[in-house]
Design a protein around this motif. Structure first.
Motif, PDB file in Angstrom:
ATOM      1  N   ASN A   3     -13.228  25.424  -2.807  1.00 59.67           N
ATOM      2  CA  ASN A   3     -14.271  24.416  -2.621  1.00 59.67           C
ATOM      3  C   ASN A   3     -13.770  22.978  -2.722  1.00 59.67           C
ATOM      4  O   ASN A   3     -14.322  22.165  -3.435  1.00 59.67           O
ATOM      5  N   LYS A   4     -12.746  22.686  -1.986  1.00 60.96           N
ATOM      6  CA  LYS A   4     -12.242  21.311  -1.956  1.00 60.96           C
ATOM      7  C   LYS A   4     -13.227  20.423  -1.214  1.00 60.96           C
ATOM      8  O   LYS A   4     -13.834  20.832  -0.229  1.00 60.96           O
ATOM      9  N   LYS A   5     -13.358  19.197  -1.685  1.00 60.43           N
ATOM     10  CA  LYS A   5     -14.199  18.208  -1.009  1.00 60.43           C
ATOM     11  C   LYS A   5     -13.496  17.750   0.261  1.00 60.43           C
ATOM     12  O   LYS A   5     -12.296  17.506   0.262  1.00 60.43           O
ATOM     13  N   ARG A   6     -14.262  17.634   1.328  1.00 58.77           N
ATOM     14  CA  ARG A   6     -13.725  17.093   2.582  1.00 58.77           C
ATOM     15  C   ARG A   6     -13.961  15.590   2.548  1.00 58.77           C
ATOM     16  O   ARG A   6     -15.087  15.134   2.464  1.00 58.77           O
ATOM     17  N   ALA A   7     -12.858  14.825   2.599  1.00 59.56           N
ATOM     18  CA  ALA A   7     -12.937  13.379   2.408  1.00 59.56           C
ATOM     19  C   ALA A   7     -12.644  12.610   3.688  1.00 59.56           C
ATOM     20  O   ALA A   7     -11.702  12.927   4.410  1.00 59.56           O
ATOM     21  N   PHE A   8     -13.450  11.593   3.932  1.00 60.55           N
ATOM     22  CA  PHE A   8     -13.209  10.592   4.964  1.00 60.55           C
ATOM     23  C   PHE A   8     -12.619   9.401   4.233  1.00 60.55           C
ATOM     24  O   PHE A   8     -13.197   8.916   3.262  1.00 60.55           O
ATOM     25  N   ILE A   9     -11.475   8.935   4.687  1.00 60.55           N
ATOM     26  CA  ILE A   9     -10.812   7.810   4.038  1.00 60.55           C
ATOM     27  C   ILE A   9     -10.987   6.559   4.896  1.00 60.55           C
ATOM     28  O   ILE A   9     -10.519   6.513   6.032  1.00 60.55           O
ATOM     29  N   SER A  10     -11.674   5.575   4.351  1.00 57.89           N
ATOM     30  CA  SER A  10     -11.876   4.300   5.027  1.00 57.89           C
ATOM     31  C   SER A  10     -10.881   3.294   4.446  1.00 57.89           C
ATOM     32  O   SER A  10     -10.765   3.166   3.226  1.00 57.89           O
ATOM     33  N   PHE A  11     -10.159   2.607   5.317  1.00 58.54           N
ATOM     34  CA  PHE A  11      -9.140   1.662   4.852  1.00 58.54           C
ATOM     35  C   PHE A  11      -8.867   0.634   5.932  1.00 58.54           C
ATOM     36  O   PHE A  11      -9.219   0.816   7.099  1.00 58.54           O
ATOM     37  N   ASP A  12      -8.237  -0.443   5.547  1.00 63.61           N
ATOM     38  CA  ASP A  12      -7.857  -1.536   6.438  1.00 63.61           C
ATOM     39  C   ASP A  12      -6.567  -1.147   7.166  1.00 63.61           C
ATOM     40  O   ASP A  12      -5.488  -1.171   6.589  1.00 63.61           O
ATOM     41  N   TYR A  13      -6.701  -0.770   8.446  1.00 61.12           N
ATOM     42  CA  TYR A  13      -5.546  -0.331   9.240  1.00 61.12           C
ATOM     43  C   TYR A  13      -4.438  -1.372   9.284  1.00 61.12           C
ATOM     44  O   TYR A  13      -3.255  -1.034   9.257  1.00 61.12           O
ATOM     45  N   ASP A  14      -4.814  -2.617   9.371  1.00 67.27           N
ATOM     46  CA  ASP A  14      -3.816  -3.665   9.553  1.00 67.27           C
ATOM     47  C   ASP A  14      -2.989  -3.951   8.294  1.00 67.27           C
ATOM     48  O   ASP A  14      -1.878  -4.471   8.404  1.00 67.27           O
ATOM     49  N   ASN A  15      -3.523  -3.622   7.128  1.00 69.54           N
ATOM     50  CA  ASN A  15      -2.839  -3.992   5.895  1.00 69.54           C
ATOM     51  C   ASN A  15      -2.573  -2.851   4.914  1.00 69.54           C
ATOM     52  O   ASN A  15      -1.728  -2.999   4.039  1.00 69.54           O
ATOM     53  N   ASP A  16      -3.302  -1.751   5.050  1.00 66.62           N
ATOM     54  CA  ASP A  16      -3.247  -0.737   3.996  1.00 66.62           C
ATOM     55  C   ASP A  16      -2.948   0.686   4.471  1.00 66.62           C
ATOM     56  O   ASP A  16      -3.263   1.647   3.773  1.00 66.62           O
ATOM     57  N   PHE A  34      -9.579  17.730  -3.192  1.00 65.29           N
ATOM     58  CA  PHE A  34     -10.059  17.277  -1.891  1.00 65.29           C
ATOM     59  C   PHE A  34      -9.041  17.563  -0.810  1.00 65.29           C
ATOM     60  O   PHE A  34      -7.876  17.806  -1.070  1.00 65.29           O
ATOM     61  N   GLU A  35      -9.554  17.561   0.408  1.00 58.00           N
ATOM     62  CA  GLU A  35      -8.685  17.648   1.572  1.00 58.00           C
ATOM     63  C   GLU A  35      -8.982  16.454   2.455  1.00 58.00           C
ATOM     64  O   GLU A  35     -10.110  15.997   2.544  1.00 58.00           O
ATOM     65  N   PHE A  36      -7.951  15.952   3.039  1.00 58.46           N
ATOM     66  CA  PHE A  36      -8.044  14.804   3.925  1.00 58.46           C
ATOM     67  C   PHE A  36      -8.628  15.310   5.240  1.00 58.46           C
ATOM     68  O   PHE A  36      -7.998  16.068   5.953  1.00 58.46           O
ATOM     69  N   LYS A  37      -9.852  14.928   5.526  1.00 59.96           N
ATOM     70  CA  LYS A  37     -10.537  15.434   6.713  1.00 59.96           C
ATOM     71  C   LYS A  37     -10.461  14.462   7.876  1.00 59.96           C
ATOM     72  O   LYS A  37     -10.232  14.849   8.993  1.00 59.96           O
ATOM     73  N   ASP A  38     -10.689  13.219   7.605  1.00 60.38           N
ATOM     74  CA  ASP A  38     -10.681  12.221   8.671  1.00 60.38           C
ATOM     75  C   ASP A  38     -10.514  10.851   8.063  1.00 60.38           C
ATOM     76  O   ASP A  38     -10.595  10.682   6.856  1.00 60.38           O
ATOM     77  N   ASN A  39     -10.269   9.872   8.915  1.00 63.82           N
ATOM     78  CA  ASN A  39     -10.075   8.529   8.396  1.00 63.82           C
ATOM     79  C   ASN A  39     -10.588   7.482   9.363  1.00 63.82           C
ATOM     80  O   ASN A  39     -11.048   7.799  10.450  1.00 63.82           O
TER      81      ASN A  39
END
Length: 130
Positions: A3-16, A34-39
């Motif tokens: 039961n890992k959480k599916r995570a959306f990762i929001s971040f600043d593409y230009d800097n981070d 968690f599992e990295f699902k999308d960004n």
């Protein structure tokens, strides 16, 4: 871990993008909750990029907003957080750098806390402790 959480990762593409890679790497730890699902997507994608984000967020459990030193100027991160709120997705703001100076996106509310990024904190936040 089940039961890992599916995570959306929001971040600043230009800097981070580098810190996003660190977070995605933590998802591969054997005890990761968690599992990295999308960004994030870049706001100059063709078509309605916000609709693409909505579709990506439809099947996730939590939105992790990685905050860096320039996040307050990243229009895409602000829009993604707004979309997460509209979709009633749980989210939290994670300080991407331990040295301070991390900024919240402009769409964050004054009550949104910026959490310190440690492995234990991350596991607690993903479990809903915020």
């Amino acid at each position: 871990m089940a039961n890992k959480k599916r995570a959306f990762i929001s971040f600043d593409y230009d800097n981070d993008e580098k810190i996003k890679m660190f977070l995605a790497g933590q998802a591969k730890n054997p005890d990761s909750p968690f599992e990295f699902k999308d960004n994030s997507v870049r706001d100059h994608l063709t078509g309605d990029w916000q609709q693409k984000v909505r579709r990506r967020m439809a099947n996730i459990d939590v939105v992790v907003v990685l905050c860096g030193k320039h996040t307050h100027t990243a229009k895409g991160v602000s829009a993604e957080l707004t979309i997460a709120k509209e979709l009633k997705k749980p989210y939290f703001l994670l300080a991407g750098y331990s040295g301070g100076g991390c900024k919240k996106p402009t769409s964050a509310s004054s009550t949104d806390k910026l959490y310190k990024w440690t492995w234990e904190n991350l596991k607690l936040l993903l479990a809903g402790n915020r």
